[in-house]
Design a protein around this motif. Sequence first.
Motif, mmCIF file in Angstrom:
data_model
loop_
_atom_site.group_PDB
_atom_site.id
_atom_site.type_symbol
_atom_site.label_atom_id
_atom_site.label_comp_id
_atom_site.label_asym_id
_atom_site.label_seq_id
_atom_site.Cartn_x
_atom_site.Cartn_y
_atom_site.Cartn_z
ATOM 1 N N LYS A 71 15.796 -8.142 -15.866
ATOM 2 C CA LYS A 71 14.801 -9.352 -15.610
ATOM 3 C C LYS A 71 13.249 -8.614 -15.551
ATOM 4 O O LYS A 71 13.194 -7.444 -15.196
ATOM 5 N N ARG A 72 12.364 -9.408 -15.816
ATOM 6 C CA ARG A 72 10.890 -9.155 -15.704
ATOM 7 C C ARG A 72 10.036 -9.616 -14.697
ATOM 8 O O ARG A 72 10.326 -10.813 -14.628
ATOM 9 N N TYR A 73 9.153 -8.936 -14.189
ATOM 10 C CA TYR A 73 8.385 -9.236 -13.124
ATOM 11 C C TYR A 73 7.017 -9.045 -13.499
ATOM 12 O O TYR A 73 6.754 -7.800 -13.740
ATOM 13 N N LEU A 74 5.951 -9.845 -12.823
ATOM 14 C CA LEU A 74 4.837 -9.352 -12.471
ATOM 15 C C LEU A 74 4.648 -8.793 -10.986
ATOM 16 O O LEU A 74 5.130 -9.557 -10.122
ATOM 17 N N VAL A 75 3.900 -7.744 -10.546
ATOM 18 C CA VAL A 75 4.055 -7.561 -9.129
ATOM 19 C C VAL A 75 2.255 -7.209 -9.220
ATOM 20 O O VAL A 75 1.875 -6.375 -9.681
ATOM 21 N N GLY A 76 1.492 -7.781 -8.035
ATOM 22 C CA GLY A 76 0.045 -7.653 -7.857
ATOM 23 C C GLY A 76 -0.702 -8.727 -8.296
ATOM 24 O O GLY A 76 -0.430 -9.959 -8.055
ATOM 25 N N ARG A 77 -2.079 -8.612 -8.667
ATOM 26 C CA ARG A 77 -2.815 -9.445 -8.932
ATOM 27 C C ARG A 77 -2.624 -10.456 -9.875
ATOM 28 O O ARG A 77 -2.913 -11.587 -9.697
ATOM 29 N N LEU A 78 -1.985 -10.168 -10.906
ATOM 30 C CA LEU A 78 -1.777 -10.944 -12.127
ATOM 31 C C LEU A 78 -0.565 -11.739 -11.756
ATOM 32 O O LEU A 78 -0.734 -12.965 -12.036
ATOM 33 N N ALA A 79 0.351 -11.351 -10.858
ATOM 34 C CA ALA A 79 1.380 -12.247 -10.446
ATOM 35 C C ALA A 79 0.706 -13.336 -9.526
ATOM 36 O O ALA A 79 1.178 -14.723 -9.461
ATOM 37 N N GLN A 80 0.006 -12.999 -8.742
ATOM 38 C CA GLN A 80 -0.917 -13.973 -7.999
ATOM 39 C C GLN A 80 -1.906 -14.867 -8.842
ATOM 40 O O GLN A 80 -1.660 -16.489 -8.489
ATOM 41 N N LYS A 86 0.859 -1.347 0.038
ATOM 42 C CA LYS A 86 0.053 0.034 -0.040
ATOM 43 C C LYS A 86 0.956 1.402 0.128
ATOM 44 O O LYS A 86 1.859 1.027 0.603
ATOM 45 N N TRP A 87 0.401 2.236 -0.536
ATOM 46 C CA TRP A 87 1.221 3.541 -0.557
ATOM 47 C C TRP A 87 0.105 4.552 -1.088
ATOM 48 O O TRP A 87 -0.909 4.235 -1.532
ATOM 49 N N ILE A 88 0.628 5.918 -0.883
ATOM 50 C CA ILE A 88 -0.470 6.959 -1.165
ATOM 51 C C ILE A 88 0.295 7.867 -2.219
ATOM 52 O O ILE A 88 1.263 8.249 -2.309
ATOM 53 N N ASP A 89 -0.434 7.919 -3.273
ATOM 54 C CA ASP A 89 -0.193 8.623 -4.727
ATOM 55 C C ASP A 89 -1.121 9.651 -5.045
ATOM 56 O O ASP A 89 -2.209 9.427 -5.398
ATOM 57 N N CYS A 90 -0.512 10.978 -4.752
ATOM 58 C CA CYS A 90 -1.265 12.126 -5.150
ATOM 59 C C CYS A 90 -2.536 12.024 -4.492
ATOM 60 O O CYS A 90 -3.526 12.207 -4.904
ATOM 61 N N GLN A 91 -2.506 11.911 -2.795
ATOM 62 C CA GLN A 91 -3.713 11.676 -1.940
ATOM 63 C C GLN A 91 -4.632 10.459 -2.342
ATOM 64 O O GLN A 91 -5.526 10.331 -1.652
ATOM 65 N N THR A 92 -4.349 9.775 -3.393
ATOM 66 C CA THR A 92 -5.217 8.362 -3.701
ATOM 67 C C THR A 92 -4.300 7.525 -2.917
ATOM 68 O O THR A 92 -3.288 7.019 -3.243
ATOM 69 N N VAL A 93 -5.009 6.371 -2.391
ATOM 70 C CA VAL A 93 -4.436 5.141 -1.688
ATOM 71 C C VAL A 93 -4.416 3.905 -2.964
ATOM 72 O O VAL A 93 -5.362 3.734 -3.481
ATOM 73 N N ARG A 94 -3.272 3.620 -3.085
ATOM 74 C CA ARG A 94 -2.911 2.430 -3.947
ATOM 75 C C ARG A 94 -2.757 0.985 -2.892
ATOM 76 O O ARG A 94 -2.161 1.288 -2.065
ATOM 77 N N SER A 95 -3.262 -0.062 -3.726
ATOM 78 C CA SER A 95 -3.262 -1.160 -2.996
ATOM 79 C C SER A 95 -3.106 -2.139 -3.865
ATOM 80 O O SER A 95 -4.055 -2.541 -4.665
ATOM 81 N N ILE A 96 -2.246 -3.179 -3.680
ATOM 82 C CA ILE A 96 -2.000 -4.367 -4.764
ATOM 83 C C ILE A 96 -1.556 -5.401 -3.921
ATOM 84 O O ILE A 96 -1.149 -5.364 -2.782
ATOM 85 N N PRO A 97 -1.948 -6.631 -4.305
ATOM 86 C CA PRO A 97 -1.866 -7.933 -3.616
ATOM 87 C C PRO A 97 -0.012 -8.011 -3.668
ATOM 88 O O PRO A 97 0.461 -7.766 -4.734
ATOM 89 N N SER A 98 0.512 -8.633 -2.549
ATOM 90 C CA SER A 98 1.858 -8.565 -2.344
ATOM 91 C C SER A 98 2.327 -9.909 -2.841
ATOM 92 O O SER A 98 2.702 -10.839 -2.226
ATOM 93 N N TYR A 99 2.365 -10.109 -4.277
ATOM 94 C CA TYR A 99 2.500 -11.293 -5.099
ATOM 95 C C TYR A 99 3.761 -10.865 -6.129
ATOM 96 O O TYR A 99 3.643 -9.526 -6.714
ATOM 97 N N VAL A 100 4.675 -11.587 -6.344
ATOM 98 C CA VAL A 100 5.826 -11.423 -7.208
ATOM 99 C C VAL A 100 6.166 -12.567 -8.178
ATOM 100 O O VAL A 100 6.097 -13.580 -7.718
ATOM 101 N N LYS A 101 6.030 -12.458 -9.509
ATOM 102 C CA LYS A 101 6.342 -13.429 -10.513
ATOM 103 C C LYS A 101 7.437 -13.228 -11.389
ATOM 104 O O LYS A 101 7.042 -12.019 -12.135
#
Length: 327
Positions: free
Chosen positions: A71-80, A34-49
């Motif tokens: 290297k290339r990675y997916l981070v977030g829902r698609l990684a899950q 989770k982080w705050i980007d320009c007053q908007t809260v962002r949240s992604i699943p903590s998965y890495v592929k």
Amino acid sequence: MTIAYSQTTLGSIQPYRAVSRPVLAVDPGNRFTKWIDCQTVRSIPSYVKELADWEEGGTDDQSYEIGFDGKRYLVGRLAQLMGGAPAFESGKADLAHLLILPALASDSPQRIERLVIPTPDSRNQATIAKLKELETTIEFSVNGHDCLSTIRSVVAVDECRGAYDLALGRSMWRYPQNPNGILDIGGGTAIARLFAPGGALLRDADIVLPGTSHLAQRLAAAILPKVGNTADAGMLMDAIASGNLCYGSTDIDFSREFVAVRDAWTADIRAKLKANWAKYLPSLGELVVIGGSATLLQPMCEQSKGRFKVAPRPQFFNLYGLNKEQN
């Protein structure tokens, strides 16, 4: 693990060319980052592929394709969805340098003066040393866009500290002259902490408890006859969070088993709080419950007759505190 960052090919960043960002608070949790980007809260699943050369990536509102160190990675829902490594199993500390990259993305080169990250214990020198490795210039790509970020300082803040300070600033403590507590129900672990009047952390009262991944493991054992094999813990936690209480896209309903397992898990938490906080309970003011699974403890809060309460937007409450505290 030593993080080896690639050398930038975009040239050295001069201070006057880089966009300065005073503070960025990022919480790379076991379940969500989770982080705050320009007053908007962002949240992604903590998965890495990590993606093989032949594998396609992809993006959506909770997924990022990252290029880092060749290297290339997916981070977030698609990684899950593609079977990536979950932080609650792999260890969020080992994945943090990848999980935070979406939060560092910028259209222009940037200089982050302070990167604020919560940690279970700010006195743990090994953890601090690993976080300090982030104090460098990082070249990476996010969704095909080249990014360059320089982190001047990493500030490690004890988990629960941001939530306590935010509750204090919002006058949520009805008994500020007494010790008050924060219970953070996370994916890997739950942490319970007490703060003295004035905000000093009472270290001898720290308690580390099983998080929702342990609840999911118990639940997986309970529904084994229904599923036929060991259920995926991440899918179970997603179903619990949504309130659907069905396994994945199947019609396997586990609501009955869930109630029994949840009640046993909650009883364990209550027992450990009572045993470990015995000397503080007579003077304890209140306990605020935070974290993505805080609402699972709503029955316990109701039994406390108002002394225990779930924070508003509990999943982001500590993040709001970190962001407010460090500005």
